[in-house]
Design an enzyme around this catalytic site. Sequence first.
Site, PDB file in Angstrom:
ATOM      1  N   HIS A 294      -6.091   2.688  -4.245  1.00 58.89           N
ATOM      2  CA  HIS A 294      -6.235   2.701  -2.780  1.00 58.89           C
ATOM      3  C   HIS A 294      -7.076   3.898  -2.326  1.00 58.89           C
ATOM      4  O   HIS A 294      -6.954   4.336  -1.185  1.00 58.89           O
ATOM      5  CB  HIS A 294      -4.849   2.739  -2.136  1.00 58.89           C
ATOM      6  CG  HIS A 294      -4.806   2.319  -0.701  1.00 58.89           C
ATOM      7  ND1 HIS A 294      -5.595   1.335  -0.173  1.00 58.89           N
ATOM      8  CD2 HIS A 294      -4.036   2.775   0.335  1.00 58.89           C
ATOM      9  CE1 HIS A 294      -5.326   1.187   1.112  1.00 58.89           C
ATOM     10  NE2 HIS A 294      -4.391   2.061   1.445  1.00 58.89           N
TER      11      HIS A 294
ATOM     12  N   ASP B 252       0.853  -1.178   0.000  1.00 62.17           N
ATOM     13  CA  ASP B 252       0.000   0.000   0.000  1.00 62.17           C
ATOM     14  C   ASP B 252       0.891   1.230   0.000  1.00 62.17           C
ATOM     15  O   ASP B 252       1.820   1.342   0.813  1.00 62.17           O
ATOM     16  CB  ASP B 252      -0.899   0.024   1.236  1.00 62.17           C
ATOM     17  CG  ASP B 252      -2.026  -0.995   1.152  1.00 62.17           C
ATOM     18  OD1 ASP B 252      -2.087  -1.730   0.145  1.00 62.17           O
ATOM     19  OD2 ASP B 252      -2.849  -1.044   2.090  1.00 62.17           O
TER      20      ASP B 252
ATOM     21  N   HIS C  14       3.649  -2.244   3.227  1.00 60.42           N
ATOM     22  CA  HIS C  14       3.556  -0.830   2.881  1.00 60.42           C
ATOM     23  C   HIS C  14       4.908  -0.345   2.366  1.00 60.42           C
ATOM     24  O   HIS C  14       5.938  -0.628   2.986  1.00 60.42           O
ATOM     25  CB  HIS C  14       3.153   0.003   4.096  1.00 60.42           C
ATOM     26  CG  HIS C  14       1.821  -0.361   4.667  1.00 60.42           C
ATOM     27  ND1 HIS C  14       1.641  -1.471   5.476  1.00 60.42           N
ATOM     28  CD2 HIS C  14       0.605   0.218   4.538  1.00 60.42           C
ATOM     29  CE1 HIS C  14       0.359  -1.550   5.828  1.00 60.42           C
ATOM     30  NE2 HIS C  14      -0.286  -0.534   5.275  1.00 60.42           N
TER      31      HIS C  14
END
Length: 269
Positions: free
Chosen positions: A126, A75, A222
């Site tokens: 996202h 992400d 991430h």
Amino acid sequence: MKEVYKTILQNAKIHIKERVNRKGVIAGALLLLFAAGILSTPRIISVTTGGNVSKKELPIYCVQTDKPQIALSFDAAWGNEDTQRILDTLAKYNVKVTFFMTGGWIESYPEDVKKIAAAGHDLGNHSQNHKQMSQLSKAECIEEIQKPHDLVKQLTGIDMFLFRPPYGDYNNNLVKATYEIKYYPIQWDVDSLDWKDYGATDIVNRVVNHKNLGNGSIILCHNGAKYTADALDSMITGLQDKGFELVPISQLILKDNFYMNHEGRQCVK
């Protein structure tokens, strides 16, 4: 008979009162059980009220497959210091992954979006502003998805079709809206917890030895977490040593003729 019902009602009230008085003790005991791993938080599948079942729509947590394939995802909502290191490590092992990017990240780092695409990785959506999508209307959900979609389309010519809700927060409204605009809602069943900054060794051990890890797993990381780039090399080799092939989510998921089972696993019809 009225007296019987009256007695039952009185007992019920007493029981409820006692439970309320003991709620602090009960909550504390439950927290200890959760922390010890004796209890685990279940995924809610349906809610039954008055004999009617309201189906809980589930995003894709993992995929049913006989192939030893799993997907690694990143992400991208904040920071960019380690993106190039991550791309270099992925290139070293010829591994393709999926990057889920917010609109703000796309706007801040357009050249990196192009690099990710040029390297053959999935570009995933996202949301525009990293909001809690379950609190939005359907129209607002669609707008949050459409803005990053248009940005990436302008930058790369690619039409994204994978969406990960911020915080993993979703409801029926969001899942339905996602499919309506030809997106697949994606969650994960293996969480690296890299954002907690426990260290590279913790990330590797948490992922490679995760209880949910298996064919069709989707791993959450991430790109902006402190130790993720440091952990990536050992994470990849550890997963490969277990016999897994790492593929992008677009290659892992089923595109049609599927259903979601009770644990959020995408299954062949």
